[in-house]
Design a protein around this motif. Structure first.
Motif, PDB file in Angstrom:
ATOM      1  N   MET A   1      75.300  14.019  44.679  1.00 52.92           N
ATOM      2  CA  MET A   1      74.404  15.175  44.760  1.00 52.92           C
ATOM      3  C   MET A   1      75.065  16.354  44.063  1.00 52.92           C
ATOM      4  O   MET A   1      76.059  16.888  44.547  1.00 52.92           O
ATOM      5  CB  MET A   1      74.162  15.513  46.247  1.00 52.92           C
ATOM      6  CG  MET A   1      73.464  16.824  46.427  1.00 52.92           C
ATOM      7  SD  MET A   1      71.788  16.658  47.052  1.00 52.92           S
ATOM      8  CE  MET A   1      72.036  16.310  48.776  1.00 52.92           C
ATOM      9  N   ILE A   2      74.490  16.713  42.922  1.00 50.67           N
ATOM     10  CA  ILE A   2      75.155  17.723  42.099  1.00 50.67           C
ATOM     11  C   ILE A   2      75.154  19.082  42.778  1.00 50.67           C
ATOM     12  O   ILE A   2      74.122  19.549  43.258  1.00 50.67           O
ATOM     13  CB  ILE A   2      74.475  17.805  40.724  1.00 50.67           C
ATOM     14  CG1 ILE A   2      74.693  16.480  39.989  1.00 50.67           C
ATOM     15  CG2 ILE A   2      75.025  18.966  39.920  1.00 50.67           C
ATOM     16  CD1 ILE A   2      74.095  16.424  38.640  1.00 50.67           C
ATOM     17  N   SER A   3      76.334  19.696  42.828  1.00 45.57           N
ATOM     18  CA  SER A   3      76.448  21.027  43.426  1.00 45.57           C
ATOM     19  C   SER A   3      77.603  21.796  42.799  1.00 45.57           C
ATOM     20  O   SER A   3      78.641  21.220  42.493  1.00 45.57           O
ATOM     21  CB  SER A   3      76.671  20.910  44.932  1.00 45.57           C
ATOM     22  OG  SER A   3      76.999  22.178  45.460  1.00 45.57           O
ATOM     23  N   TYR A   4      77.387  23.072  42.618  1.00 47.47           N
ATOM     24  CA  TYR A   4      78.451  23.949  42.120  1.00 47.47           C
ATOM     25  C   TYR A   4      78.961  24.849  43.251  1.00 47.47           C
ATOM     26  O   TYR A   4      79.648  25.833  42.993  1.00 47.47           O
ATOM     27  CB  TYR A   4      77.915  24.820  40.974  1.00 47.47           C
ATOM     28  CG  TYR A   4      77.698  24.099  39.658  1.00 47.47           C
ATOM     29  CD1 TYR A   4      76.705  23.138  39.520  1.00 47.47           C
ATOM     30  CD2 TYR A   4      78.491  24.387  38.547  1.00 47.47           C
ATOM     31  CE1 TYR A   4      76.503  22.489  38.320  1.00 47.47           C
ATOM     32  CE2 TYR A   4      78.290  23.747  37.330  1.00 47.47           C
ATOM     33  CZ  TYR A   4      77.286  22.794  37.221  1.00 47.47           C
ATOM     34  OH  TYR A   4      77.080  22.156  36.019  1.00 47.47           O
ATOM     35  N   GLU A   5      78.625  24.507  44.452  1.00 49.25           N
ATOM     36  CA  GLU A   5      78.977  25.360  45.587  1.00 49.25           C
ATOM     37  C   GLU A   5      80.448  25.198  45.964  1.00 49.25           C
ATOM     38  O   GLU A   5      80.898  24.090  46.241  1.00 49.25           O
ATOM     39  CB  GLU A   5      78.107  24.962  46.793  1.00 49.25           C
ATOM     40  CG  GLU A   5      78.316  25.786  48.036  1.00 49.25           C
ATOM     41  CD  GLU A   5      77.463  27.050  48.015  1.00 49.25           C
ATOM     42  OE1 GLU A   5      76.275  26.950  47.666  1.00 49.25           O
ATOM     43  OE2 GLU A   5      78.008  28.130  48.325  1.00 49.25           O
TER      44      GLU A   5
ATOM     45  N   LYS B   1      84.269  19.624  36.557  1.00 47.88           N
ATOM     46  CA  LYS B   1      83.746  18.255  36.531  1.00 47.88           C
ATOM     47  C   LYS B   1      84.891  17.250  36.400  1.00 47.88           C
ATOM     48  O   LYS B   1      84.948  16.249  37.127  1.00 47.88           O
ATOM     49  CB  LYS B   1      82.757  18.089  35.384  1.00 47.88           C
ATOM     50  CG  LYS B   1      81.936  16.811  35.441  1.00 47.88           C
ATOM     51  CD  LYS B   1      80.864  16.821  34.354  1.00 47.88           C
ATOM     52  CE  LYS B   1      80.027  15.558  34.333  1.00 47.88           C
ATOM     53  NZ  LYS B   1      79.123  15.517  33.172  1.00 47.88           N
TER      54      LYS B   1
END
Lengths: 387, 359, 387, 359
Positions: free
Chosen positions: D1-5, D292
């Motif tokens: 689940m992509i997240s930048y948090e 990443k």
């Protein structure tokens, strides 16, 4: 006839200057390390050159059998890096302005002086509109009174004085007229500033001076307004580019030699798909070098045809400066990348060339200014329409 | 003695070609691209300039690579496809004039006449791994003949050619063979649709066991210097790219001066003005590089390095100039109402066609 | 937690769209050749998709088990080139403006319409100040009267009408107020223009329309002024970038595969000095691709957090568009260079991708405009201070 | 689940490090460069942040490459040399924590204490042909020992290091050996003067027949995955470059807004404004690439590709950002009154130092 051959005479001068630069190279690291912290070492002739004629002086005396002194001068700048000032400074930029625009009386009186050019001011950069230094006429004593500060002046430490461009205090119409004056270091109110500490070019003095109520008689005022003073740039800008290309030549040759030791040789015959990454990069950098070489030589050829004070080659001069500045940045950055960690070491001059070269796209008009000048010409715009 | 001075003759040639290119060629350029064909009228007009004929005289005194570089730049400033149509035949004629035996040079008489006559160097091959240094076509000697096999690609005007100069590997080195189009085993395919230079009818030509008499090996006994052909081709292509770039600049200048955005002409935006300055700088630099390499060829000096550098610089900067030129037009750069989109296609095409030209 | 994993749900959608794109690829060349000269082929569902669900519709219905529909939407755009419009056009940009800013009454009345957005004018480019099209209020009939011309409109040929942004005729204070109106093709005075002939994107309709005294009632006027209408760009710009990246992905994969056939394989472990020129170029292009990917996904993540109509991610949206546009130009140019002459052939799609990609740095705000928007934010400048 | 948090902890670490870097490190940066030395006070302050200590716990739960990437960016925004001083020890500690045997991990206890302790990976070699894929140093097995010979270069703080992790070729593949600085045959040379990162005292270390017990071969029996060390180093360096670039941008913005040229602030010139926009775009992009790659390392996924791409992009764009930043300052960029000239040197240096860091 289009011709790119060097005469025997040309080659002789190139060999002479190359020999001189190579002599200097031995002392280059030491001067680079220390010149910023000690007073400039080489105010007089470097002992290594004892008894050797100055190639530029020889050329000035006679360019017979060469492609002409203007062309050969440029070629000499491009031979290799000049790592060291090994001779007393010749005539400065200011002296050339005097030569171009002085009266006979002024030349007689000041011709022996070696004069820098004082243009840039700390808050003004390349923008003459921001100049804060002033001249005013004092009718009581028939003198001109000069005040202000000039910075980023090449070789001021080694010269006798400067031609400095100032703006008048507002006249009746509120105009502030540009005018140039000859000043010398022995004048009351002249204060030389300390050398700048800088990224590179440690061998090369750049400093400034302040003028604190310097008083000069009318004969010190040159009939060289802003435009005329600046016109000398047309001669100089391509030479700045040429000097940067000389440095890049050394950088490229060094890089090619070091890579060849590791088995990476440049083959100019093959196409791009048969090359290594390093080979491709070198070919692209050398292509840029050649592009700049052709541009410098074309403007110098045109200068030869038109005469140095002509304004007919000024766009070409800006083009040469712009592409030379770009080449200086890209080639030194690219070579150090190829040389890898070992290229960072002070054991070699590569890292010094990287530092030295960076000024080429800044002084005598940054690349941005040159592009504006070129674009104005191509687009037919005047100042004010494109800034 | 370094000089950039054109001879009087060169000055005349330059202005004549410029006039011809702008008035005769330029108006045709979009139509030819749309039709993917150069029609006979245009070919005849090109031929009537006598550019090719002047290369074909037997004593070789009429040929000047520098002059040819100038001509190709002028033609390409109007239309790169047509410039390459000329450069392609020129490459063929030059290679034979320079390196051919007396008997081989006899063939050039056909090119001296008044009727259009195409010929081409067949260098490239239909493989993504193709490189001028890695030729797959083979010529093996069998008695007094060579047997030639392989596939060549992107041959300009292939179906109109009377001859091909086929580059093939023979005995471990590249060599060149003069092959008539109607020789047994030669097959010209239908033109390929291509990204750019569409009017050139670039086509594949296959050579299937074609018998070539040893007397048609370029240079006969000792063979030919293929690198010289490549060098000349690189300078030819670079000259065409300089011309294409100039065409872009000359088209961008009036447009960006006239187009008002946010109250000021586009050309007064620094981004656009700086791009224009860089175009001018690079185009001039390309020209001087081309002249220098052409002068070396003309002076019979080794020209491999300067030709490579001229070609590399022109390829790189021309793509950038066409790209920035298109960008200056915004949406109008993307539509066919302006020639910019065609030049963008042609720029990318020219820079990968190593080997199909000559000066 | 920073996380770059795809859920199984994400992957399912990516597989679905990839399958659809690959089906389309078979028809891509034909459509590219003919779409400009024939009326658009695919106004209805392409037969090859008969019976297959629309992945975007599926996603719209439920994003359960995925990274969220905003993120997955972007990922789907980046999977590979979309060579063909195989489905009837979904809701257009104009419909989204209606959805964002329409009243309930307006949504009820117009919600079924598929509406394009009409902004650009032939003489105005991206500059709204130059818009010549007008609206005026006719008190006699309580109608608005619309006149002018709009161009470069995506998919107008396939949609029912448009939301168009117009300037009012000068009011008492001389102001020309921006306002948006819903118009449909069946209105009197609406004239659809012919498709543009263009460099690439032949599969993609771009045309325009003229308004010749179109009369609409008040309900057709949206409470969407210039700023509000433009805010939808924040959602769209990253998707334009994403679409360009999808195309670049196909280009890179094709190039790598073709070079690998000739023995040039990319090794990501080695350093630059152990690489071929082609390998190095591919690594640099893929690095740019990844840079753009990260930027697109970051703004989509932020959009997910803030909600689509928020203005809080508009600078990021411009950044994504700018780097995506740059990637589209550099990667397609670079790959064709590596592919050599064979890459020019219509036997492959590479040359088509090169043509298609070029629009990415132009439409929905050219790279230059995005950079101005980014620079204004970084520098704290308002419109007018930096243009 | 992509997240930048970022996690709450990461947010705190980021702001703490930013504060520390700006107030404690930044004021020292010119002085350290001038003196070509990091003095003890600064080293102690760095150590007191407990960045390294947190890597050294035995169970490995305290380590997060993503967090480390964030920390290195923050430190480097103030001073790249000091960031690399941290990253260098971090690389050493991480390699052992990740790949070391239980016994080898015992060594890390020394890094958990309150006293400054340096160690480094010795990867690079003093040759212009050096590449991480071509290691010249050799380790040959002799009974229960390896005999290590070769010369390593550009080892940060070499004379302060307690240990080196020496990368050497053994049996045809790269391998890593833990070597105490005081082992017989180890010689640390005087620091070299270098273009940039001068305070790091980069030095050569030679290994002349150094006997290394087999138990000190990283990973013992099966050896180590050197590529993982390289991957981690690339991400570490890329994070530092992102920080350096941010430092440039943050310094360029106020200067160009204040500096008036021809009546307008420099920052209102399109050339400068576009450069600034591109800096912002590239710095953010670098950060996401670094995260990443770091996330892949953290998730024990193959990270070679993303680490390479992050490093390549950061190297290329950081050089350009430092270059354009300097240009925006004109003559003032060339003099030491501003830090820009130092960043220009550091930018070029960082991008060629493959192998001396870790996240």
């Amino acid at each position: 006839m289009v011709d790119f051959s060097l005469t025997e005479g040309d080659q002789r001068f190139l060999d002479l200057i190359q020999e001189e630069y190579e002599l200097g190279r031995k002392f280059a690291r030491e001067v680079d390390r220390e010149a910023e912290h000690k007073p400039p070492v080489v105010k007089t002739l470097h002992p290594a050159l004892e008894g050797k004629p100055d190639p530029y002086e020889l050329l000035h005396e006679s360019d017979e059998g060469t492609s002409g002194h203007i062309m050969v001068d440029a070629l000499m700048h491009m031979v290799s890096a000049k790592d060291l000032d090994m001779r007393p400074e010749g005539l400065g930029f200011g002296s050339m302005v005097l030569e171009d625009f002085g009266t006979d009386e002024q030349k007689a009186k000041f011709g022996h002086l070696r004069l820098a050019i004082g243009l840039t001011e700390p808050g003004a950069g390349s923008d003459p509109g921001n100049m804060a230094s002033t001249w005013r006429y004092d009718a009581a004593t028939d003198e001109y009174v000069l005040n202000g500060e000039k910075v980023f002046i090449s070789a001021i430490n080694k010269l006798d004085g400067a031609v400095t461009l100032l703006r008048g205090v507002p006249d009746e119409q509120g105009r502030r007229v540009f005018s140039s004056f000859i000043i010398t270091k022995d004048m009351k109110g002249f204060h030389e500033m300390q050398q700048f500490q800088k990224l590179g070019m440690h061998q090369f003095d750049i400093a400034g001076f302040t003028m604190d109520d310097i008083r000069v008689p009318a004969i010190n005022r040159l009939e060289a307004d802003f435009g005329r003073t600046m016109s000398r740039f047309n001669h100089n800008r391509p030479l700045v580019a040429a000097g940067a290309l000389g440095l890049c030549r050394s950088m490229l040759d060094f890089t090619k030699a070091k890579l060849a030791e590791g088995g990476i040789e440049v083959d100019y015959a093959r196409g791009v798909k048969a090359r290594s990454a390093a080979e491709d990069k070198i070919i692209r950098m050398e292509a840029l070098w050649e592009a700049a070489w052709g541009t410098v030589m074309e403007v110098k050829w045109k200068q030869t045809q038109l005469g140095t004070t002509s304004l007919g080659y000024r766009t070409e001069a800006s083009m040469a400066k712009a592409i030379g500045g770009k080449a200086a940045r890209q080639i030194t950055q690219g070579c150090l990348e190829l040389l890898g960690p070992e290229g960072l070491s002070e054991d070699y001059l590569a890292e010094k060339w990287f530092r030295d070269a960076r000024i080429a796209d800044i002084y005598e008009g940054a690349g941005e200014i040159q592009r504006i000048l070129v674009a104005r010409d191509v687009l037919g715009y005047k100042k004010g329409e494109l800034n | 003695m370094i000089s950039y001075e054109l001879s009087e003759e060169q000055k005349i040639v330059r202005s004549t070609m410029s006039e011809f290119a702008n008035t005769v060629l330029r108006p045709e350029t979009r139509r030819l691209d749309d039709n993917s064909k150069i029609d006979d009228g245009v070919l005849s007009a090109l031929w009537a300039t006598e550019i090719i004929q002047s290369q074909a005289d037997a004593d070789g005194e009429g040929r000047s690579p520098v002059t040819n570089a100038i001509i190709l730049e002028e033609l390409a400033a109007a239309d790169a496809s047509l410039a390459l149509a000329v450069a392609s035949s020129m490459g063929f004629v030059q290679a034979i004039a320079d390196q051919g035996s007396a008997k081989q040079r006899e063939l050039l008489k056909a090119f001296a006449g008044p009727k259009f006559q195409a010929a081409a160097i067949a260098m490239m091959e239909p493989s993504f791994s193709f490189d001028v240094s890695k030729i797959s076509a083979k010529a093996s000697k069998a008695g007094d003949e060579y047997v030639l096999s392989g596939k060549k690609a992107y041959v300009p005007l292939a179906s109109s050619c009377s001859h091909f100069l086929v580059i093939a590997e023979s005995d471990g080195a590249a060599d060149a063979f003069i092959v008539p189009r109607d020789a047994a085993g030669v097959k010209v395919e239908a033109p390929k649709g291509t990204l750019g230079l569409r009017a050139l009818e670039l086509a594949e030509v296959s050579f299937d066991g074609v018998k070539v008499p040893a007397s048609m090996r370029l240079g006969e006994g000792n063979g030919a210097d293929i690198q010289k052909i490549v060098d000349s081709a690189r300078v030819g292509l670079a000259s065409i790219m300089a011309g294409l770039s100039r065409g872009v600049l000359e088209y961008v200048v009036p447009y960006t001066k006239e187009r008002i955005v946010h109250g000021t002409p586009l050309a007064q935006k620094q981004k656009v003005a700086f791009d224009i300055a860089d175009m001018k700088i690079d185009i001039d630099a390309m020209r001087w590089m081309n002249w220098k390499a052409a002068w070396e060829l003309e002076s019979k000096l080794p020209a491999t390095r300067t030709a490579q550098l001229a070609y590399t610089y022109a390829s790189q900067q021309t793509m950038q100039i066409a790209d920035n030129g298109l960008q200056a037009f915004g949406g109008h750069g993307f539509v066919k109402a302006h020639p910019i989109e065609m030049w963008y296609r042609n720029a990318r095409s020219l820079s990968v066609l190593e080997g199909v030209a000559g000066v």
